[in-house]
Each structure stands twice: as structure tokens, then as C-alpha cells.
Design a protein around this motif. Structure first.
Motif, mmCIF file in Angstrom:
data_model
loop_
_atom_site.group_PDB
_atom_site.id
_atom_site.type_symbol
_atom_site.label_atom_id
_atom_site.label_comp_id
_atom_site.label_asym_id
_atom_site.label_seq_id
_atom_site.Cartn_x
_atom_site.Cartn_y
_atom_site.Cartn_z
ATOM 1 N N GLY A 18 0.601 -71.381 -3.431
ATOM 2 C CA GLY A 18 0.414 -72.717 -2.898
ATOM 3 C C GLY A 18 1.729 -73.469 -2.891
ATOM 4 N N ALA A 19 1.784 -74.565 -2.124
ATOM 5 C CA ALA A 19 3.013 -75.345 -2.035
ATOM 6 C C ALA A 19 2.680 -76.805 -1.788
ATOM 7 N N ALA A 20 3.474 -77.688 -2.386
ATOM 8 C CA ALA A 20 3.361 -79.121 -2.157
ATOM 9 C C ALA A 20 4.723 -79.652 -1.740
ATOM 10 N N VAL A 21 4.734 -80.446 -0.676
ATOM 11 C CA VAL A 21 5.972 -80.967 -0.102
ATOM 12 C C VAL A 21 5.873 -82.489 -0.053
ATOM 13 N N VAL A 22 6.813 -83.172 -0.719
ATOM 14 C CA VAL A 22 6.774 -84.624 -0.839
ATOM 15 C C VAL A 22 7.999 -85.227 -0.150
ATOM 16 N N SER A 23 7.759 -86.188 0.724
ATOM 17 C CA SER A 23 8.851 -86.919 1.387
ATOM 18 C C SER A 23 9.806 -85.985 2.120
ATOM 19 N N ALA A 24 9.242 -85.007 2.813
ATOM 20 C CA ALA A 24 10.027 -84.089 3.640
ATOM 21 C C ALA A 24 9.116 -83.566 4.739
ATOM 22 N N THR A 25 9.664 -83.410 5.945
ATOM 23 C CA THR A 25 8.890 -82.870 7.058
ATOM 24 C C THR A 25 9.657 -81.715 7.704
ATOM 25 N N MET A 26 8.933 -80.941 8.496
ATOM 26 C CA MET A 26 9.531 -79.765 9.124
ATOM 27 C C MET A 26 10.684 -80.135 10.045
ATOM 28 N N ALA A 53 2.719 -84.889 1.170
ATOM 29 C CA ALA A 53 2.568 -86.295 0.798
ATOM 30 C C ALA A 53 3.734 -87.079 1.376
ATOM 31 N N HIS A 54 3.428 -88.189 2.063
ATOM 32 C CA HIS A 54 4.496 -88.930 2.725
ATOM 33 C C HIS A 54 4.123 -90.392 2.875
ATOM 34 N N GLY A 55 5.078 -91.274 2.649
ATOM 35 C CA GLY A 55 4.881 -92.704 2.834
ATOM 36 C C GLY A 55 5.230 -93.144 4.245
ATOM 37 N N THR A 56 4.466 -94.088 4.767
ATOM 38 C CA THR A 56 4.705 -94.548 6.142
ATOM 39 C C THR A 56 5.960 -95.399 6.265
ATOM 40 N N LYS A 57 6.467 -95.905 5.129
ATOM 41 C CA LYS A 57 7.675 -96.747 5.152
ATOM 42 C C LYS A 57 8.870 -96.025 4.516
ATOM 43 N N ASP A 58 8.873 -94.706 4.610
ATOM 44 C CA ASP A 58 9.989 -93.907 4.082
ATOM 45 C C ASP A 58 11.207 -94.126 4.965
ATOM 46 N N ARG A 59 12.263 -94.705 4.387
ATOM 47 C CA ARG A 59 13.470 -95.012 5.175
ATOM 48 C C ARG A 59 14.492 -93.890 5.152
ATOM 49 N N ILE A 60 14.259 -92.861 4.343
ATOM 50 C CA ILE A 60 15.194 -91.737 4.254
ATOM 51 C C ILE A 60 14.699 -90.565 5.083
ATOM 52 N N ALA A 61 13.440 -90.188 4.894
ATOM 53 C CA ALA A 61 12.818 -89.124 5.698
ATOM 54 C C ALA A 61 11.688 -89.780 6.488
ATOM 55 N N PRO A 62 11.955 -90.259 7.701
ATOM 56 C CA PRO A 62 10.974 -91.063 8.427
ATOM 57 C C PRO A 62 9.631 -90.353 8.605
ATOM 58 N N PHE A 63 8.553 -91.089 8.343
ATOM 59 C CA PHE A 63 7.200 -90.556 8.508
ATOM 60 C C PHE A 63 6.975 -90.085 9.933
ATOM 61 N N ASP A 64 7.545 -90.795 10.898
ATOM 62 C CA ASP A 64 7.352 -90.455 12.308
ATOM 63 C C ASP A 64 8.335 -89.403 12.808
ATOM 64 N N GLY A 65 9.147 -88.862 11.924
ATOM 65 C CA GLY A 65 10.089 -87.821 12.323
ATOM 66 C C GLY A 65 11.283 -88.388 13.067
ATOM 67 N N GLY A 66 11.946 -87.526 13.831
ATOM 68 C CA GLY A 66 13.157 -87.945 14.545
ATOM 69 C C GLY A 66 14.383 -87.692 13.701
ATOM 70 N N THR A 67 15.300 -88.651 13.695
ATOM 71 C CA THR A 67 16.556 -88.497 12.964
ATOM 72 C C THR A 67 16.693 -89.574 11.897
ATOM 73 N N MET A 68 17.454 -89.260 10.867
ATOM 74 C CA MET A 68 17.806 -90.262 9.859
ATOM 75 C C MET A 68 18.705 -91.322 10.474
#
Length: 275
Positions: free
Chosen positions: A136-144, A167-182
Motif C-alpha cells: 500500500g502507499a499514501a501520498v500527501v501534498s504531492a500529485t503525479m 491527501a491534499h489541501g485545496t489551498k496548497d501553495r507549494i503543490a497546487p491542488f489543481d495541478g499545473g506548475t509551481m
């Protein structure tokens, strides 16, 4: 207990939490810290949350130390020393697992990885390169990473499906919830670039990779929404979305203010990971 081990010609360090003598067949939780941390710092950062989970399950927890504060994850546009010097973090993980299977009564079929931020990206690499290592694996504040930003081959479906919790926060300013670029500032601070999928796209990607075709179910508990992809005889995928959450680990310890809000009452679906 702090230990060291040689892996791919480098001396590496890690900390083991739990009793060496214990019931046979115990689970093992591998914890991967975020950028500019080490295992000890991440243990404090999470309020020793994983220690408590391990105690309840009579499992062993290992906090691994990255190379100069980072992991050589699978992002093409990462420029920290672990990536630039070609540090073999997969070999490090294998060496740690081998030692604990041999000396701590760990069941090789019950190994779970959890990673935060850069550590989450490292877990994404493990899921693609050595899925047979993980139950199993858990990934926090990181997306593909998007396909053009990923160094590892992407195969659909996976040869070895693995249950995944995101697990991801919608207001993550480092790894954006909506993806794209930093943002430009974050790219300079963390020495990483590239494009990523959104958190929901990442969950859908792993559901497809695990062969799940059934639409997900959704339910909310306060400010945490749980979306679950599940199908009989398939490895499940769960996305925990923290409304207003920042670049933080849901759990008992509030993260520093600059990282945003922490969901302190979030319940981790550890059973989904076979933990």
C-alpha cells in the motif's frame, strides 16, 4: 533506534521505531520526509503520528533520511543534489527492507510507504518502478507529474496494482491542488519545476492504473471530502480532499503558519492500505 546502511556505494541513515523483538509477520511503514527535512524533523513535524499508528497495529515504523534533505524522485525538472548526483534511493529502500525483514520479523508482503511533498513524489516513483515491493502507499501534498515531466515509464494498467491513499489541501501553495506548475518563487526555493496533474486527476489515474472502471463514491466529514474508487478484487484508490488545507499532513500536529491550515481531525483509512 538510529541505524546506517550501505546502498549503491553510499552510506545512508534511517531511524526505526518499534521493538525489535515482536510478533512475527509485522507490517512495516516506510516514511519519506519532505524537502529540507530529514526523518527526525518529519517525525516532529507530524507529531509522531505514525508512531501511534504503528503501536496500535504492532507494526514497525522507519523514518528514512534523504540525501542532503531531498529524494531523487521521478520528476525530470528536479535540480536538488539527490537528483543531480544520481542518488539511488530505490536501492536504499530495498536495502532497508531487506535488513528489517531479516532482523525485525517484518513481513515482506505487508510493507506500506507514506510520503509527504518531495517524499510523496518518491513514493510515486516507487509505485511505478517497484510496485511489487509495496502492499500500500499514501501520498500527501504531492500529485503525479504530467507525462512530459515524469522520468519513469508509465504503464496502464499496472503489472502490480497497489492500494493508494492521497491527501491534499485545496489551498496548497507549494503543490497546487489543481495541478499545473509551481509559482516562480516556489520553483526557486525548492529547485524543482515541471507540470503536474491535479489531485483528482491523480486519483483517477491510479484508479485506471489499478483497473477500476466503477465510478467513485463520495462522502464528506466536516472539511474533509473522501472520494473512493473501489471495485471487487481491485486495489482501491482514496482521495482525501481537505477544504482550505495547506501544504500539510492531516493529523494531530499543526504545521507552521506559512504552510497553511492542517486538518487535525482527519482519520486516515489505514485499512485501505492493508496496514
Amino acid at each position: 533506534m538510529s541505524e546506517s546502511i550501505e546502498a549503491a556505494g553510499r552510506q545512508r541513515t534511517f531511524t526505526v521505531v518499534g521493538e525489535q523483538e515482536g510478533p512475527p509477520g509485522r507490517a512495516l511503514l516506510l516514511v519519506f520526509h519532505g524537502s529540507k527535512q530529514d526523518g527526525a524533523a518529519h517525525r516532529r513535524f507530524t507529531g509522531q503520528m505514525y508512531d501511534a499508528l504503528a503501536a496500535d497495529a504492532q507494526a514497525v515504523v522507519v523514518y528514512l533520511d534523504g540525501y542532503q534533505g531531498n529524494w531523487n524522485d521521478a520528476r525530470k525538472q528536479s535540480f536538488f543534489p539527490a537528483r543531480m548526483e544520481g542518488v539511488d534511493d530505490v536501492a536504499f529502500v530495498r536495502a532497508v527492507v531487506d535488513r528489517l525483514v531479516a532482523g525485525w520479523g517484518v513481513d515482506r508482503a505487508r510493507i506500506v510507504a507514506v510520503g509527504y511533498s518531495n517524499g510523496g513524489q518518491m513514493v510515486l516513483r516507487l509505485l511505478h518502478e517497484v510496485p511489487d515491493l509495496l502492499a500500500g502507499a499514501a501520498v500527501v501534498s504531492a500529485t503525479m507529474p504530467a507525462p512530459g515531466s515524469f522520468r519513469t515509464d508509465i504503464s496502464q494498467p499496472s503489472a502490480v496494482p497497489v492500494p493508494v491513499v492521497l491527501a491534499h489541501g485545496t489551498k496548497d501553495r507549494i503543490a497546487p491542488f489543481d495541478g499545473g506548475t509551481m509559482s516562480g518563487l516556489m520553483r526557486r526555493v525548492f529547485k524543482v519545476g515541471g507540470t503536474t496533474l491535479s489531485a483528482p486527476e491523480t486519483a483517477a489515474y491510479f484508479a485506471q492504473r489499478n483497473g477500476i472502471t466503477t465510478p467513485p463514491t463520495q462522502r464528506s466529514n466536516g472539511d474533509v471530502e473522501r472520494v473512493e474508487y473501489a471495485e471487487l478484487d481491485r486495489a482501491s484508490v482514496t482521495l482525501l480532499t481537505v477544504s482550505g488545507g495547506g501544504h500539510t499532513v492531516p493529523g494531530p500536529k499543526r504545521a507552521p503558519f506559512l504552510l497553511g491550515r492542517t486538518a487535525r481531525g482527519c482519520r486516515w483509512p489505514t485499512r485501505s492500505l492493508g496496514y
